[in-house]
Design an enzyme around this catalytic site. Sequence first.
Site, PDB file in Angstrom:
ATOM      1  N   ASP A   1       0.870  -1.163   0.000  1.00  0.00           N
ATOM      2  CA  ASP A   1       0.000   0.000   0.000  1.00  0.00           C
ATOM      3  C   ASP A   1       0.917   1.225   0.000  1.00  0.00           C
ATOM      4  O   ASP A   1       2.096   1.131   0.344  1.00  0.00           O
ATOM      5  CB  ASP A   1      -0.904  -0.030   1.239  1.00  0.00           C
ATOM      6  CG  ASP A   1      -1.845   1.145   1.292  1.00  0.00           C
ATOM      7  OD1 ASP A   1      -2.444   1.481   0.256  1.00  0.00           O
ATOM      8  OD2 ASP A   1      -1.981   1.739   2.375  1.00  0.00           O
TER       9      ASP A   1
ATOM     10  N   ASP B   1       0.045   5.036   1.078  1.00  0.00           N
ATOM     11  CA  ASP B   1      -0.074   5.962   2.203  1.00  0.00           C
ATOM     12  C   ASP B   1      -0.053   5.198   3.517  1.00  0.00           C
ATOM     13  O   ASP B   1      -0.867   4.299   3.739  1.00  0.00           O
ATOM     14  CB  ASP B   1      -1.360   6.784   2.077  1.00  0.00           C
ATOM     15  CG  ASP B   1      -1.405   7.563   0.764  1.00  0.00           C
ATOM     16  OD1 ASP B   1      -0.358   8.080   0.343  1.00  0.00           O
ATOM     17  OD2 ASP B   1      -2.492   7.640   0.169  1.00  0.00           O
TER      18      ASP B   1
END
Length: 182
Positions: free
Chosen positions: A8, A10
Amino acid sequence: MKQAFFLDRDGVINVEVDYLSDPDKAELIPGVPEALREIHAHGFLAIVVTNQSGVARGMYTQNEVNAVHRRIDELLAAAGAKVDGWYFCPHHPKHTGPCDCRKPAPGMLLQAAREHEIDLANSVMVGDRLSDLEAGRAAGCRTVWLIKTGYGAEVVRTTDLTGVNVAEDLADAVRRTFAGEA
């Protein structure tokens, strides 16, 4: 076939900033360049898969998402690290209807696997939300990690994580993966 760490963005690669659209606000989480170098040293690819619903919400454009990715690439390159592929979902069900790429759906991972010839059964997903883990499992990744950076610390505090691999951050997840802990 290749193996990969699906990451991922952020809260995993960069410090969490709600709806990050300004490249100047991109800041790497400490230890990320070293973790990416370790991933590559073991012959794995590093592929980012990120939901960017701000596009569907009209908060920023796909070009702005790409500008943030270019800035993160610059920060990583300055530290001797890199990401091998960037994938993002610009959708949100309330604004654009359902899609097969928004995590927890596995669409971005499946697309990356096709394009990079990745063996999902021997790959790893690392995220800071349960939807990241669900996407990794749905794609068939052998290992999924929830890390405590970004939203992960809150998930750890509020969720029964029996049977879930939990690590402090990306560097910890990478180290523990290669140490055979998951």
